[in-house]
Design a protein around this motif. Structure first.
Motif, PDB file in Angstrom:
ATOM      1  N   PRO A   1      29.583  -7.646 -25.798  1.00 28.44           N
ATOM      2  CA  PRO A   1      30.343  -7.025 -26.894  1.00 28.44           C
ATOM      3  C   PRO A   1      30.105  -5.512 -26.959  1.00 28.44           C
ATOM      4  O   PRO A   1      28.993  -5.036 -26.727  1.00 28.44           O
ATOM      5  CB  PRO A   1      29.801  -7.723 -28.145  1.00 28.44           C
TER       6      PRO A   1
ATOM      7  N   GLU B   1      34.369  -8.572 -23.271  1.00 32.92           N
ATOM      8  CA  GLU B   1      34.022  -8.392 -24.676  1.00 32.92           C
ATOM      9  C   GLU B   1      33.209  -9.575 -25.187  1.00 32.92           C
ATOM     10  O   GLU B   1      32.289  -9.409 -25.990  1.00 32.92           O
ATOM     11  CB  GLU B   1      35.294  -8.222 -25.506  1.00 32.92           C
ATOM     12  N   ARG B   2      33.515 -10.772 -24.732  1.00 31.81           N
ATOM     13  CA  ARG B   2      32.788 -11.968 -25.179  1.00 31.81           C
ATOM     14  C   ARG B   2      31.357 -11.977 -24.641  1.00 31.81           C
ATOM     15  O   ARG B   2      30.415 -12.346 -25.355  1.00 31.81           O
ATOM     16  CB  ARG B   2      33.542 -13.214 -24.712  1.00 31.81           C
TER      17      ARG B   2
ATOM     18  N   GLY C   1      38.927  -9.586 -22.165  1.00 28.30           N
ATOM     19  CA  GLY C   1      38.461 -10.583 -23.127  1.00 28.30           C
ATOM     20  C   GLY C   1      37.137 -11.188 -22.725  1.00 28.30           C
ATOM     21  O   GLY C   1      36.241 -11.361 -23.563  1.00 28.30           O
TER      22      GLY C   1
END
Length: 326
Positions: A12, A8-9, A5
């Motif tokens: 991206p 990805e933040r 997570g």
């Protein structure tokens, strides 16, 4: 998974162009970064280890990282850097980032990741509070920035939401004995004393301190946005009667923004000054006095701004004339 997570933040998937480069020293934090990234991005990472030439054990530590990478089929690079004189930890950090930036260019990496974690962020905030740092310094370890000196290389820190003890457990689960740098126990370094103080006082919550540092970072990003607007709207490049470059600054912003703009103007004219020096110069100019900094001369005046019809302070900056020698 928490690491996925965070990755990805900060980086991206749709923005990825090239592998993720990892800075791995062989310590538990960076080895945990390696194992977590390898599980999420198989075949999409590369690793570099930097030998700072400070300890004879460094070569063996780099060998450890190389062996781990070979076992996981991860591209590996090593480099040895030479440190400039001065603060050892500071110069080592500068040399390490310079090596990482050059490596990122050579290998076409999409970003570089380091293993800074919650405890690092808490320690950094406390150290800078004691030193009287401004907001930029208190923003501390940022989740996303650029490799210093390489504005086209993204630098991410996906472990800032992890405690050091969690990362230790990741490495232990993988059956690897990490490197233990003796300098991490040397109380001659401010960071070591702060780290020990945090461990001895439960009320100093590392997660709370790290969260405060992130809030400060968000505030600093807002000020950076304001400073950029100030630059675009209130600063203009002109020529003096002698044909020299001259920056005109209609100054009507809070002092924090003045400092950023003055520092940027000096840089554009080939100088380099700290925020403290830029602040001192801004204070002099605000009082109507001339200011000399970084080989640049600043002069203060008041002029009418035609498009708004009001008088404002205007500061002009030119390269300082060479000093006469006898």
């Amino acid at each position: 998974m928490r690491f996925a997570g965070a990755l990805e933040r900060l980086w991206p998937e749709e923005n990825r162009e090239g592998p993720l480069g990892l800075a791995v020293s062989g310590g538990p934090d960076s080895l945990a970064l390696l194992f977590l990234a390898a599980s999420i991005l198989p075949g999409e990472i590369a690793v570099m280890s930097v030998d700072h030439g400070l300890r004879p054990e460094a070569k063996a530590e780099v060998d450890l990282v190389e062996n781990v990478c070979r076992a996981l089929s991860i591209p590996f690079a090593r480099t040895k850097v030479k440190l400039a004189s001065g603060n050892v930890q500071g110069k080592a950090r500068e040399a390490r980032y310079r090596a990482l930036g050059q490596w990122a260019h050579q290998e076409g990496l999409g970003a570089v990741a380091t293993a800074h974690h919650t405890d690092d962020a808490a320690e950094t905030l406390l150290m800078r509070l004691v030193r009287g740092s401004g907001i930029a310094g208190l923003a501390g370890v940022r989740e996303w920035t650029h490799v210093p000196g390489f504005d086209d290389v993204a630098l991410i820190r996906p472990l800032l939401g992890f405690r050091k003890c969690e990362l230790e457990r990741v490495v232990e689960a993988c059956g690897i004995t990490p490197v233990r740098d003796p300098s991490n126990e040397d109380r001659a370094f401010d960071r070591v004393r702060v780290r020990q103080h945090l461990s001895e006082h439960e009320w100093l919550d590392a997660q709370g301190l790290a969260a405060s540092a992130q809030h400060l970072a968000e505030g600093w990003r807002a000020l950076e946005w304001y400073a950029q607007a100030d630059w675009e709207e209130m600063v203009a490049l002109e020529k003096t009667a002698e044909g020299l470059p001259q920056y005109r600054y209609f100054c009507n912003a809070p002092r924090t923004i003045q400092i950023e703009t003055v520092q940027r103007i000096v840089a554009q004219l080939g100088g380099r000054v700290s925020r403290g020096e830029a602040g001192t110069a801004a204070d002099r100019l605000w009082r109507g006095e001339n200011a000399s900094l970084g080989g640049v001369l600043g002069r203060c005046d008041v002029e009418k701004v035609e498009k708004v019809g009001v008088e404002m302070r205007v500061w002009r900056f030119v390269p300082e004339p060479p000093r006469r020698t006898h």
